[in-house]
Each structure stands twice: as C-alpha cells, then as structure tokens.
Design a protein around this motif. Structure first.
Motif, mmCIF file in Angstrom:
data_model
loop_
_atom_site.group_PDB
_atom_site.id
_atom_site.type_symbol
_atom_site.label_atom_id
_atom_site.label_comp_id
_atom_site.label_asym_id
_atom_site.label_seq_id
_atom_site.Cartn_x
_atom_site.Cartn_y
_atom_site.Cartn_z
ATOM 1 N N ALA A 28 36.835 34.632 27.327
ATOM 2 C CA ALA A 28 35.372 34.616 27.189
ATOM 3 C C ALA A 28 34.746 33.845 28.338
ATOM 4 C CB ALA A 28 34.975 33.980 25.858
ATOM 5 N N SER A 29 33.495 34.164 28.608
ATOM 6 C CA SER A 29 32.703 33.387 29.565
ATOM 7 C C SER A 29 31.249 33.408 29.103
ATOM 8 C CB SER A 29 32.819 33.959 30.981
ATOM 9 O OG SER A 29 32.013 35.110 31.112
ATOM 10 N N GLU A 30 30.483 32.525 29.658
ATOM 11 C CA GLU A 30 29.072 32.416 29.280
ATOM 12 C C GLU A 30 28.262 33.639 29.680
ATOM 13 O OE1 GLU A 30 28.070 28.689 31.124
ATOM 14 O OE2 GLU A 30 28.831 27.552 29.414
ATOM 15 N N SER A 31 28.736 34.417 30.645
ATOM 16 C CA SER A 31 27.963 35.561 31.125
ATOM 17 C C SER A 31 28.306 36.882 30.441
ATOM 18 C CB SER A 31 28.164 35.712 32.636
ATOM 19 O OG SER A 31 29.526 35.978 32.926
ATOM 20 N N ALA A 32 29.310 36.903 29.577
ATOM 21 C CA ALA A 32 29.735 38.154 28.929
ATOM 22 C C ALA A 32 28.589 38.788 28.152
ATOM 23 C CB ALA A 32 30.918 37.887 28.004
ATOM 24 N N LYS A 33 28.459 40.107 28.287
ATOM 25 C CA LYS A 33 27.418 40.850 27.571
ATOM 26 C C LYS A 33 27.963 41.544 26.326
ATOM 27 C CE LYS A 33 24.559 41.728 31.590
ATOM 28 N NZ LYS A 33 24.003 42.745 32.479
ATOM 29 N N LEU A 34 29.255 41.835 26.343
ATOM 30 C CA LEU A 34 29.905 42.492 25.207
ATOM 31 C C LEU A 34 30.887 41.510 24.589
ATOM 32 C CD1 LEU A 34 30.718 44.979 23.479
ATOM 33 C CD2 LEU A 34 32.328 45.580 25.317
ATOM 34 N N LEU A 35 30.799 41.360 23.274
ATOM 35 C CA LEU A 35 31.724 40.507 22.535
ATOM 36 C C LEU A 35 32.529 41.400 21.601
ATOM 37 C CD1 LEU A 35 32.847 37.805 21.405
ATOM 38 C CD2 LEU A 35 30.803 37.711 19.940
ATOM 39 N N ILE A 36 33.845 41.322 21.710
ATOM 40 C CA ILE A 36 34.727 42.078 20.833
ATOM 41 C C ILE A 36 35.473 41.086 19.954
ATOM 42 C CG2 ILE A 36 36.685 43.653 20.705
ATOM 43 C CD1 ILE A 36 35.802 44.758 23.451
ATOM 44 N N ILE A 37 35.200 41.159 18.657
ATOM 45 C CA ILE A 37 35.864 40.274 17.706
ATOM 46 C C ILE A 37 36.898 41.102 16.951
ATOM 47 C CG2 ILE A 37 35.617 38.737 15.734
ATOM 48 C CD1 ILE A 37 32.813 38.086 16.707
ATOM 49 N N GLY A 38 38.158 40.780 17.189
ATOM 50 C CA GLY A 38 39.257 41.507 16.574
ATOM 51 C C GLY A 38 39.885 40.717 15.449
ATOM 52 N N ASP A 67 37.393 50.934 31.558
ATOM 53 C CA ASP A 67 38.739 50.746 32.091
ATOM 54 C C ASP A 67 39.170 49.289 31.981
ATOM 55 O OD1 ASP A 67 37.463 49.371 34.191
ATOM 56 O OD2 ASP A 67 37.570 51.078 35.540
ATOM 57 N N GLU A 68 40.424 49.046 32.329
ATOM 58 C CA GLU A 68 40.971 47.685 32.232
ATOM 59 C C GLU A 68 40.216 46.697 33.111
ATOM 60 O OE1 GLU A 68 45.174 47.213 32.703
ATOM 61 O OE2 GLU A 68 45.637 48.815 31.294
ATOM 62 N N GLU A 69 39.758 47.159 34.262
ATOM 63 C CA GLU A 69 39.057 46.259 35.183
ATOM 64 C C GLU A 69 37.811 45.659 34.516
ATOM 65 O OE1 GLU A 69 36.786 46.389 39.490
ATOM 66 O OE2 GLU A 69 38.308 47.908 39.056
ATOM 67 N N VAL A 70 37.039 46.488 33.840
ATOM 68 C CA VAL A 70 35.845 46.001 33.138
ATOM 69 C C VAL A 70 36.248 45.239 31.878
ATOM 70 C CG1 VAL A 70 33.768 46.700 31.864
ATOM 71 C CG2 VAL A 70 34.322 47.794 34.039
ATOM 72 N N PHE A 71 37.163 45.816 31.108
ATOM 73 C CA PHE A 71 37.577 45.229 29.835
ATOM 74 C C PHE A 71 38.092 43.806 30.014
ATOM 75 C CE2 PHE A 71 40.516 44.667 26.232
ATOM 76 C CZ PHE A 71 39.740 45.107 25.170
ATOM 77 N N TYR A 72 38.854 43.571 31.060
ATOM 78 C CA TYR A 72 39.438 42.245 31.281
ATOM 79 C C TYR A 72 38.625 41.358 32.219
ATOM 80 C CZ TYR A 72 43.487 43.667 28.600
ATOM 81 O OH TYR A 72 44.316 44.076 27.579
ATOM 82 N N ASP A 73 37.409 41.768 32.522
ATOM 83 C CA ASP A 73 36.515 40.940 33.319
ATOM 84 C C ASP A 73 35.759 40.022 32.359
ATOM 85 O OD1 ASP A 73 34.464 39.810 34.829
ATOM 86 O OD2 ASP A 73 34.054 41.672 35.931
ATOM 87 N N GLU A 74 36.191 38.771 32.262
ATOM 88 C CA GLU A 74 35.594 37.826 31.309
ATOM 89 C C GLU A 74 34.110 37.616 31.537
ATOM 90 O OE1 GLU A 74 37.750 34.128 30.928
ATOM 91 O OE2 GLU A 74 39.661 35.188 30.813
ATOM 92 N N SER A 75 33.627 37.881 32.739
ATOM 93 C CA SER A 75 32.200 37.736 32.992
ATOM 94 C C SER A 75 31.402 38.861 32.323
ATOM 95 C CB SER A 75 31.914 37.722 34.500
ATOM 96 O OG SER A 75 32.132 38.996 35.070
ATOM 97 N N LYS A 76 32.100 39.912 31.884
ATOM 98 C CA LYS A 76 31.441 41.049 31.229
ATOM 99 C C LYS A 76 31.797 41.175 29.751
ATOM 100 C CE LYS A 76 31.259 43.730 35.473
ATOM 101 N NZ LYS A 76 31.709 44.926 36.169
ATOM 102 N N VAL A 77 33.068 40.925 29.419
ATOM 103 C CA VAL A 77 33.562 41.162 28.061
ATOM 104 C C VAL A 77 34.266 39.908 27.534
ATOM 105 C CG1 VAL A 77 35.049 42.599 26.610
ATOM 106 C CG2 VAL A 77 33.901 43.618 28.600
ATOM 107 N N ALA A 78 33.836 39.463 26.362
ATOM 108 C CA ALA A 78 34.514 38.352 25.679
ATOM 109 C C ALA A 78 35.404 38.948 24.594
ATOM 110 C CB ALA A 78 33.492 37.399 25.064
ATOM 111 N N LEU A 79 36.665 38.517 24.552
ATOM 112 C CA LEU A 79 37.653 39.021 23.607
ATOM 113 C C LEU A 79 38.067 37.873 22.699
ATOM 114 C CD1 LEU A 79 39.700 41.004 26.281
ATOM 115 C CD2 LEU A 79 38.006 41.933 24.678
ATOM 116 N N VAL A 80 37.544 37.887 21.486
ATOM 117 C CA VAL A 80 37.702 36.763 20.567
ATOM 118 C C VAL A 80 38.276 37.271 19.240
ATOM 119 C CG1 VAL A 80 36.492 34.927 19.324
ATOM 120 C CG2 VAL A 80 35.741 35.585 21.637
ATOM 121 N N PRO A 81 39.463 36.847 18.860
ATOM 122 C CA PRO A 81 40.012 37.273 17.569
ATOM 123 C C PRO A 81 39.547 36.366 16.428
ATOM 124 C CG PRO A 81 41.654 36.061 18.796
ATOM 125 C CD PRO A 81 40.430 36.109 19.666
#
Length: 191
Positions: A28-38, A67-81
């Motif tokens: 995660a990062s402060e700039s992420a626009k998409l949050l995915i809670i798994g 794609d993976e490049e966007v998905f794993y860019d913490e500045s765009k996507v936060a991945l929080v379980p």
C-alpha cells in the motif's frame, strides 16, 4: 506510511496460532487510488511474499483488465488482506483469515490511504467486515447488488479457480459486473 508498513510486516500477534512463522503480506501507499481487500495469503503467497502471486491473482487481474505492472504498482493499487498472514490449511482448504488483523491494522492503514477512489471487497470476510448489515443474505446476492455499494465499494467473489462452478451458475458476473469494473478502473488508470 513507511513506518506503519514496517510495523505491519513485522507483526507476530497471531504467531501462537500457526505452525509456520508469520509473514504478513501487504502492499500500500498513500497515493493508491484502488484498494483491494482480500481474505488472507495462501501458501504460495506466503512463500513468495508477493500479494496475489498465485492462480487467484491471475484470475483477479484478468477480471480487472489490468496487467501486473499496474496491479503491483503500490502508488496505484493497495493490496490489503483481512488477515495479513497465511492462516494454514484444514481439511477443506485454507483456513479463514485470523480475526485479529483487520481490527488491529485496517483503520490505521486506511487512514493513510486518502486517495482511494474505490475499494474491491473480495470474498465474504471482507464484505461482512466492511458492509456489515448492508450485506445481503449471501455472497452471491451481495455481489449481484454491487451497484448499491457504488461508488465506494464493489463486492466480488474470490477469484480462486475453485469457484468455477459459481462462475458457471452466475453468468451475469462476467457479462455485466466485469465490464462495469473495467469501466470504473479505466477512469483511474487509463485504457
């Protein structure tokens, strides 16, 4: 954010419940626009330390059309379980996420993610936690009613390959919801 992420990644609160060493997995990062809670990392993700680094992650990226490049860019996507560590497995597959993680970490983490425009709630654990009484009587009805939760949330089933039967029974998911999600995400990430 950096110190909070370090604190989360070194958490051992549930260590007494595991036969393996805890390994919190989050991005995660402060700039992420998409949050995915798994739900919680599976065994493969536990081993790699990379969120959604498995068949479920490939399915999720295909659903989202990113794609993976966007998905794993913490500045765009936060991945929080819901549970940050692999909970182990039982007779019918992976155990549920540990209940300690979300109350301990989510509020602090999400307070820092101020640019999130939409949150995907993957599976029943995330949906119960975040939708509460607004959740329908089951996951299928909650996902079907996704428009009711916009613009803040989109509830989704878990993208596990084990859910093929659910996908076949609910063809509306790929015909209606998936294109709608992709439209929403294009607004954040471009085409």
């Amino acid at each position: 954010m950096e110190s909070l992420m370090k604190e989360i990644r070194s958490c051992t609160v549930c260590s007494s419940f595991f036969v393996h060493k805890p390994r919190p997995v989050v991005a995660a990062s402060e700039s992420a626009k998409l949050l995915i809670i798994g739900q919680a990392p599976g065994r493969k993700v536990h081993e790699s330390g990379v969120p959604w680094d498995d068949a479920s992650g490939r399915n999720l990226r295909a659903w989202l059309g990113i794609d993976e490049e966007v998905f794993y860019d913490e500045s765009k996507v936060a991945l929080v379980p819901m549970g940050f560590c692999y909970p182990g497995s039982g007779e019918s597959g992976d155990l549920p996420p540990r209940a300690e993680c979300a109350p301990l970490w989510h509020d602090r983490l999400l307070m820092k993610c101020k640019n999130v425009k939409i949150t995907l709630l993957i599976g029943q654990y995330a949906q119960k936690y975040y939708l509460g009484s607004a959740m329908k009587e089951n996951l299928t009805k909650t996902v079907f009613a996704y428009r009711e939760y916009l613009p803040k949330y989109i509830p989704l089933p878990h993208p596990s390959p084990r859910n093929r039967i659910w996908m076949k029974k609910n063809e509306w998911f790929e015909k209606d919801l998936i294109p709608n999600i992709r439209t929403h995400l294009r607004n954040f990430f471009g085409s």
